[in-house]
Design a protein around this motif. Structure first.
Motif, PDB file in Angstrom:
ATOM      1  N   ILE A   5      36.742  22.858  41.951  1.00 36.96           N
ATOM      2  CA  ILE A   5      36.300  22.070  43.102  1.00 36.96           C
ATOM      3  C   ILE A   5      37.452  21.262  43.692  1.00 36.96           C
ATOM      4  O   ILE A   5      37.631  21.194  44.914  1.00 36.96           O
ATOM      5  N   GLN A   6      38.268  20.668  42.829  1.00 40.19           N
ATOM      6  CA  GLN A   6      39.237  19.671  43.285  1.00 40.19           C
ATOM      7  C   GLN A   6      40.613  20.229  43.646  1.00 40.19           C
ATOM      8  O   GLN A   6      41.369  19.577  44.372  1.00 40.19           O
ATOM      9  N   ALA A   7      40.966  21.405  43.156  1.00 33.22           N
ATOM     10  CA  ALA A   7      42.306  21.951  43.422  1.00 33.22           C
ATOM     11  C   ALA A   7      42.498  22.267  44.898  1.00 33.22           C
ATOM     12  O   ALA A   7      41.560  22.675  45.586  1.00 33.22           O
ATOM     13  N   ASP A   8      43.716  22.087  45.389  1.00 32.92           N
ATOM     14  CA  ASP A   8      44.015  22.395  46.787  1.00 32.92           C
ATOM     15  C   ASP A   8      44.111  23.898  47.027  1.00 32.92           C
ATOM     16  O   ASP A   8      43.707  24.391  48.079  1.00 32.92           O
ATOM     17  N   LYS A   9      44.682  24.625  46.067  1.00 30.97           N
ATOM     18  CA  LYS A   9      44.772  26.082  46.143  1.00 30.97           C
ATOM     19  C   LYS A   9      44.439  26.651  44.772  1.00 30.97           C
ATOM     20  O   LYS A   9      44.773  26.049  43.749  1.00 30.97           O
ATOM     21  N   PHE A  10      43.797  27.817  44.762  1.00 30.92           N
ATOM     22  CA  PHE A  10      43.476  28.465  43.485  1.00 30.92           C
ATOM     23  C   PHE A  10      43.965  29.913  43.556  1.00 30.92           C
ATOM     24  O   PHE A  10      43.483  30.703  44.360  1.00 30.92           O
ATOM     25  N   LEU A  11      44.934  30.241  42.697  1.00 30.47           N
ATOM     26  CA  LEU A  11      45.496  31.579  42.647  1.00 30.47           C
ATOM     27  C   LEU A  11      44.994  32.297  41.400  1.00 30.47           C
ATOM     28  O   LEU A  11      44.712  31.672  40.380  1.00 30.47           O
ATOM     29  N   CYS A  12      44.896  33.615  41.479  1.00 33.60           N
ATOM     30  CA  CYS A  12      44.530  34.448  40.332  1.00 33.60           C
ATOM     31  C   CYS A  12      45.470  35.648  40.294  1.00 33.60           C
ATOM     32  O   CYS A  12      45.968  36.093  41.328  1.00 33.60           O
ATOM     33  N   VAL A  13      45.695  36.192  39.099  1.00 29.33           N
ATOM     34  CA  VAL A  13      46.638  37.309  38.979  1.00 29.33           C
ATOM     35  C   VAL A  13      45.991  38.657  39.251  1.00 29.33           C
ATOM     36  O   VAL A  13      46.684  39.678  39.284  1.00 29.33           O
ATOM     37  N   ASN A  14      44.670  38.684  39.441  1.00 27.51           N
ATOM     38  CA  ASN A  14      44.005  39.935  39.818  1.00 27.51           C
ATOM     39  C   ASN A  14      42.813  39.636  40.708  1.00 27.51           C
ATOM     40  O   ASN A  14      42.462  38.464  40.926  1.00 27.51           O
ATOM     41  N   ASP A  15      42.196  40.678  41.223  1.00 27.17           N
ATOM     42  CA  ASP A  15      41.068  40.475  42.135  1.00 27.17           C
ATOM     43  C   ASP A  15      39.723  40.456  41.411  1.00 27.17           C
ATOM     44  O   ASP A  15      38.671  40.411  42.058  1.00 27.17           O
ATOM     45  N   VAL A  16      39.753  40.476  40.077  1.00 29.68           N
ATOM     46  CA  VAL A  16      38.524  40.384  39.277  1.00 29.68           C
ATOM     47  C   VAL A  16      38.195  38.935  38.949  1.00 29.68           C
ATOM     48  O   VAL A  16      37.032  38.510  38.989  1.00 29.68           O
ATOM     49  N   LEU A  17      39.216  38.157  38.633  1.00 26.68           N
ATOM     50  CA  LEU A  17      39.020  36.771  38.192  1.00 26.68           C
ATOM     51  C   LEU A  17      38.273  35.884  39.200  1.00 26.68           C
ATOM     52  O   LEU A  17      37.442  35.062  38.792  1.00 26.68           O
ATOM     53  N   PRO A  18      38.523  36.003  40.514  1.00 22.48           N
ATOM     54  CA  PRO A  18      37.781  35.133  41.440  1.00 22.48           C
ATOM     55  C   PRO A  18      36.268  35.237  41.303  1.00 22.48           C
ATOM     56  O   PRO A  18      35.569  34.210  41.278  1.00 22.48           O
ATOM     57  N   LYS A  19      35.754  36.442  41.196  1.00 22.83           N
ATOM     58  CA  LYS A  19      34.308  36.622  41.043  1.00 22.83           C
ATOM     59  C   LYS A  19      33.822  36.032  39.722  1.00 22.83           C
ATOM     60  O   LYS A  19      32.765  35.387  39.673  1.00 22.83           O
ATOM     61  N   ILE A  20      34.599  36.215  38.656  1.00 19.15           N
ATOM     62  CA  ILE A  20      34.224  35.680  37.346  1.00 19.15           C
ATOM     63  C   ILE A  20      34.175  34.158  37.393  1.00 19.15           C
ATOM     64  O   ILE A  20      33.238  33.532  36.878  1.00 19.15           O
ATOM     65  N   ILE A  21      35.183  33.545  38.020  1.00 19.46           N
ATOM     66  CA  ILE A  21      35.218  32.084  38.107  1.00 19.46           C
ATOM     67  C   ILE A  21      34.042  31.560  38.925  1.00 19.46           C
ATOM     68  O   ILE A  21      33.426  30.539  38.576  1.00 19.46           O
ATOM     69  N   GLU A  22      33.708  32.242  39.998  1.00 17.67           N
ATOM     70  CA  GLU A  22      32.536  31.845  40.793  1.00 17.67           C
ATOM     71  C   GLU A  22      31.264  31.923  39.959  1.00 17.67           C
ATOM     72  O   GLU A  22      30.396  31.041  40.034  1.00 17.67           O
ATOM     73  N   GLU A  23      31.129  32.978  39.157  1.00 15.71           N
ATOM     74  CA  GLU A  23      29.938  33.131  38.319  1.00 15.71           C
ATOM     75  C   GLU A  23      29.874  32.059  37.239  1.00 15.71           C
ATOM     76  O   GLU A  23      28.794  31.545  36.917  1.00 15.71           O
ATOM     77  N   LEU A  24      31.016  31.690  36.668  1.00  9.94           N
ATOM     78  CA  LEU A  24      31.046  30.687  35.606  1.00  9.94           C
ATOM     79  C   LEU A  24      30.778  29.281  36.135  1.00  9.94           C
ATOM     80  O   LEU A  24      30.117  28.477  35.470  1.00  9.94           O
ATOM     81  N   THR A  25      31.305  28.979  37.318  1.00 10.18           N
ATOM     82  CA  THR A  25      31.264  27.602  37.813  1.00 10.18           C
ATOM     83  C   THR A  25      30.227  27.359  38.906  1.00 10.18           C
ATOM     84  O   THR A  25      29.837  26.215  39.144  1.00 10.18           O
ATOM     85  N   GLY A  26      29.807  28.426  39.575  1.00 13.63           N
ATOM     86  CA  GLY A  26      28.903  28.257  40.706  1.00 13.63           C
ATOM     87  C   GLY A  26      29.609  27.738  41.944  1.00 13.63           C
ATOM     88  O   GLY A  26      28.959  27.349  42.925  1.00 13.63           O
ATOM     89  N   VAL A  27      30.944  27.723  41.924  1.00 13.67           N
ATOM     90  CA  VAL A  27      31.731  27.196  43.037  1.00 13.67           C
ATOM     91  C   VAL A  27      32.224  28.353  43.902  1.00 13.67           C
ATOM     92  O   VAL A  27      32.887  29.271  43.414  1.00 13.67           O
ATOM     93  N   ASN A  28      31.927  28.293  45.185  1.00 12.95           N
ATOM     94  CA  ASN A  28      32.375  29.304  46.137  1.00 12.95           C
ATOM     95  C   ASN A  28      33.536  28.738  46.934  1.00 12.95           C
ATOM     96  O   ASN A  28      33.368  27.815  47.717  1.00 12.95           O
ATOM     97  N   ARG A  29      34.723  29.260  46.699  1.00 19.05           N
ATOM     98  CA  ARG A  29      35.906  28.769  47.395  1.00 19.05           C
ATOM     99  C   ARG A  29      36.881  29.919  47.638  1.00 19.05           C
ATOM    100  O   ARG A  29      36.670  31.039  47.170  1.00 19.05           O
ATOM    101  N   GLU A  30      37.969  29.654  48.326  1.00 19.51           N
ATOM    102  CA  GLU A  30      38.984  30.673  48.581  1.00 19.51           C
ATOM    103  C   GLU A  30      39.871  30.850  47.347  1.00 19.51           C
ATOM    104  O   GLU A  30      40.312  29.881  46.738  1.00 19.51           O
ATOM    105  N   PHE A  31      40.121  32.102  47.002  1.00 19.36           N
ATOM    106  CA  PHE A  31      41.073  32.442  45.948  1.00 19.36           C
ATOM    107  C   PHE A  31      42.153  33.333  46.550  1.00 19.36           C
ATOM    108  O   PHE A  31      41.886  34.126  47.450  1.00 19.36           O
ATOM    109  N   ILE A  32      43.363  33.205  46.028  1.00 17.13           N
ATOM    110  CA  ILE A  32      44.496  34.005  46.488  1.00 17.13           C
ATOM    111  C   ILE A  32      45.032  34.789  45.301  1.00 17.13           C
ATOM    112  O   ILE A  32      45.292  34.210  44.239  1.00 17.13           O
ATOM    113  N   VAL A  33      45.203  36.101  45.462  1.00 13.28           N
ATOM    114  CA  VAL A  33      45.736  36.924  44.388  1.00 13.28           C
ATOM    115  C   VAL A  33      47.265  36.971  44.491  1.00 13.28           C
ATOM    116  O   VAL A  33      47.811  37.387  45.515  1.00 13.28           O
TER     117      VAL A  33
END
Length: 379
Positions: A158-186
């Motif tokens: 929620i609080q980070a200014d930018k959220f990067l992930c090393v693959n395109d799978v992790l963003p969906k997993i993080i959304e499912e774990l946290t319930g937070v819908n935000r922009e992710f950058i691979v």
């Protein structure tokens, strides 16, 4: 720009190269943006005494990249005690780094579930710097987190200014774990320039190569079985497995039981230069790993111009097409055997220079540094 990068540790062979992904990204930015970025790399390595036998502070300077850290092995302590000690040690390291190198404009935190506690996060937020996260962690991708870790992940997401992930799978997993819908950058990991040894296919011996830690999830046993199914009676095709780990003796015994000692060789641990040389002398790379967040060895092989075979569940599959390799059904020995045979039969169809150039454009230190610098400036 004053940049503070927080990683797991400083990468050395003696400490298991922990921190290599995050340090090499910082090193890449330092290399290409030396005149515009001052970088401090900070860490607090708190692994178990069984894995880390150091109790000391660490500092180093390389051009405009300054490293400060602390080794204090407390892994295995009860979580409340571990978090309290880690928080105190880490904040001390960070305070000393900031006192010496100045308040950061941007803070880039790697492996946040490993490197952070809520107290460390709150301290970093109090600095009023822009905060960027990069998630690499397999336990996040596999949803193997405690409730406390999920709560921390939600807070920082929620609080980070930018959220990067090393693959395109992790963003969906993080959304499912946290319930937070935000922009992710691979943003992928950096591949060392050591891996640029491009050779045309061997004419006499065709060589498959598999690299990595010899642990069960990497499924080197499946690679051995698949290779044996298709090439047992062909002396002109071989399989090299490079790496060390807990499965080494088991895999060696398996090769022996299949009477494949003349076709399959285990090298043990190789350093980067030795690995790059072996890749250059190979024809194709194969990985049967069931769990990866990125899969650096696959990209190292591509950087050397080698076509690759990976599981259809691999996050690397987004970079694979028919010109660069093949996908097989995960854990399916017959399908892997088929794909290895297809790759061998199509061995003259792959353009090794094109494969290498693709890897250079997407995963080289310059390519990743350019992407990161743009993100830092945007933040």
């Amino acid at each position: 720009m004053n940049l503070l990068v927080i990683g797991r540790g400083y990468p050395e062979v003696e400490t298991g190269l922990i921190g290599i992904f995050e340090y090499e990204q910082a090193e890449a930015v330092s290399k290409y943006y030396n005149d515009s970025v001052k970088i401090t790399y900070a860490f607090c390595d708190n692994r178990s005494i069984f894995r880390l036998r150091r109790f000391n502070s660490f500092s180093k300077q390389d051009r405009n990249l300054f490293t400060q850290g602390r080794y204090f092995p407390i892994g295995g302590f009860p979580t409340p005690v571990f978090n309290k000690i880690k928080s105190k040690l880490s904040i001390t390291v960070l305070e000393n780094a900031i006192k010496k190198h100045g308040k950061p404009d941007v803070i880039h935190i790697h492996f946040p579930i490993i490197t952070l506690t809520e107290e460390i996060w709150d301290y970093l937020v109090s600095l009023n710097s822009k905060i960027i996260l990069t998630e690499h962690y397999t336990r996040v991708q596999n949803k193997e987190l405690t409730i406390q870790q999920i709560n921390l992940l939600k807070k920082i997401t929620i609080q980070a200014d930018k959220f990067l992930c090393v693959n395109d799978v992790l963003p969906k997993i993080i959304e499912e774990l946290t319930g937070v819908n935000r922009e992710f950058i691979v943003v992928p990991n950096v591949v060392s320039s050591v891996f640029s040894n491009i050779n045309e296919p061997n004419e006499d011996i065709y060589r498959f190569i598999a690299l990595g830690r010899l642990v069960k999830v990497k499924r080197f046993d499946l690679v051995i079985d698949a290779f044996s199914k298709r090439f047992k009676d062909n002396p002109n095709i071989e399989l090299i497995i490079a790496g060390d780990g807990e499965e080494y003796e088991t895999l060696r015994a398996k090769v022996s039981s299949l009477n494949m000692e003349n076709n399959i060789r285990l090298t043990g641990f190789l350093n980067r230069e030795e690995t790059a040389q072996l890749l250059g002398k190979s024809n194709a790379y194969v990985s049967a790993s069931t769990v990866e967040t990125f899969g650096v060895p696959v990209i190292e092989a591509m950087s050397c111009g080698k076509p690759v075979i990976v599981a259809d569940t691999s996050p690397i599959k987004q970079y694979i097409n028919n010109e660069r390799g093949l996908l097989f059904k995960v854990n399916n020995v017959n399908d892997l055997a088929d794909k290895m045979e297809i790759m061998y039969k199509q061995r003259f169809n792959y353009n090794h220079l094109d494969i290498s150039e693709y890897a250079e454009c997407n995963f080289s230190d310059e390519a990743v540094a350019k992407q990161l610098y743009s993100i830092y400036c945007d933040a």
